[in-house]
Design an enzyme around this catalytic site. Structure first.
Site, PDB file in Angstrom:
ATOM      1  N   ASN A   1      -1.909  -5.365  10.404  1.00  0.00           N
ATOM      2  CA  ASN A   1      -1.351  -6.444   9.586  1.00  0.00           C
ATOM      3  C   ASN A   1      -0.925  -7.580  10.503  1.00  0.00           C
ATOM      4  OD1 ASN A   1      -0.299  -7.719   7.192  1.00  0.00           O
ATOM      5  ND2 ASN A   1       1.746  -7.238   7.950  1.00  0.00           N
TER       6      ASN A   1
ATOM      7  N   ASP B   1       6.243  -3.711   7.520  1.00  0.00           N
ATOM      8  CA  ASP B   1       6.282  -4.411   8.821  1.00  0.00           C
ATOM      9  C   ASP B   1       6.923  -3.568   9.913  1.00  0.00           C
ATOM     10  OD1 ASP B   1       7.096  -7.420   7.001  1.00  0.00           O
ATOM     11  OD2 ASP B   1       5.133  -6.630   7.590  1.00  0.00           O
TER      12      ASP B   1
ATOM     13  N   HIS C   1       1.761 -10.624  10.713  1.00  0.00           N
ATOM     14  CA  HIS C   1       2.995 -11.081  10.081  1.00  0.00           C
ATOM     15  C   HIS C   1       3.438 -12.374  10.780  1.00  0.00           C
ATOM     16  CE1 HIS C   1       6.699 -10.888   7.807  1.00  0.00           C
ATOM     17  NE2 HIS C   1       7.339 -11.171   8.924  1.00  0.00           N
TER      18      HIS C   1
ATOM     19  N   ALA D   1      -0.847 -19.250  16.496  1.00  0.00           N
ATOM     20  CA  ALA D   1      -0.572 -17.821  16.742  1.00  0.00           C
ATOM     21  C   ALA D   1      -1.449 -16.887  15.902  1.00  0.00           C
ATOM     22  CB  ALA D   1       0.911 -17.528  16.486  1.00  0.00           C
TER      23      ALA D   1
ATOM     24  N   LEU E   1       0.866  -1.186   0.000  1.00  0.00           N
ATOM     25  CA  LEU E   1       0.000   0.000   0.000  1.00  0.00           C
ATOM     26  C   LEU E   1       0.898   1.230   0.000  1.00  0.00           C
ATOM     27  CD1 LEU E   1      -2.536  -1.266   2.656  1.00  0.00           C
ATOM     28  CD2 LEU E   1      -2.942  -1.038   0.190  1.00  0.00           C
TER      29      LEU E   1
END
Ligand code: GRF
Length: 205
Positions: free
Chosen positions: A110, A153, A112, A182, A96
């Site tokens: 997000n 990130d 990850h 997770a 983005l």
């Protein structure tokens, strides 16, 4: 506003989207409702999952957008149309652009598949993350939910969950364990947490 309106951005199988849909059904996610799923490619199973759950699905084919800025403009128009409050990247593989991200401060999450700052940043996605973790010989990996900013990130970390690496793990077996133990746990927790914050902020206005 009694619930935050959520858009989930996808590119593939949509198992993280499914975890959110299941959380909505089970009552684990009550402060937000998934109103829209946007994929950057057609024919992905995530869109089937949305349809099955009665959630609107839209496609912005990445091949139609050589320029990330144009993708961001069309995406913003869609989010406006559906009056979205919170954007969740769930297995979303397109970048983005900065102009889009800056429109939604603390409104984009997000997931990850590593313990950031390990094994993250440009080029670290999907199996590659786990290949690198195994190559390095880490004994613990896991997943991270973070806010999205203009650094890949690099946004503020919200939640993390550690998962042990087992002897004989392959990238695929490690990915599976991290997703199950997770990712699918953290993402609904984070989305509920941030949705509740958004509602509280709106009520305080
Ligand atoms: C997986 O590698 C997951 O770790 C990451 O995106 C990939 C696909 O996720 N978040 P999904 O099944 O499409 O949610």
């Amino acid at each position: 506003m009694n619930k935050a309106a959520i858009a989930v951005l996808v590119s593939g199988g949509g198992t993280n989207l499914q975890a959110l849909l299941d959380a909505q059904t089970s009552g684990a996610l009550t402060s937000g409702e998934i109103r829209l799923v946007v994929s950057d490619r057609a024919g992905v199973y995530a869109l089937q999952r949305a349809k099955r759950h009665g959630v609107a699905g839209e496609i912005l084919p990445k091949e139609n957008y050589p320029d990330a800025h144009l993708f961001g403009q069309d995406l913003a128009r869609l989010l406006e149309q559906y009056q979205i409050d919170l954007i969740v990247l769930a297995g979303f593989l397109s970048i983005l652009d900065e102009c889009f991200v800056q429109k939604y401060p603390h409104r984009i999450l997000n997931i990850h598949p590593s313990l950031i700052p390990a094994f993250c940043g440009k080029g670290y996605y999907g199996l590659k993350v786990h290949e690198e973790a195994l190559k390095r010989g880490v004994k613990i990996s896991g997943a991270t939910v973070h806010y999205v900013n203009d650094i890949p990130d690099g946004g503020e970390i919200l939640l993390q969950k550690a998962v042990s690496v087992q002897p004989g793990d392959t990238p695929a077996s490690l990915q599976k364990r991290i997703m199950e133990e997770a990712e699918w746990v953290l993402l609904p927790q984070a989305v509920e947490m941030v949705s509740a914050k958004i509602i509280k902020r709106e009520e305080g206005k």
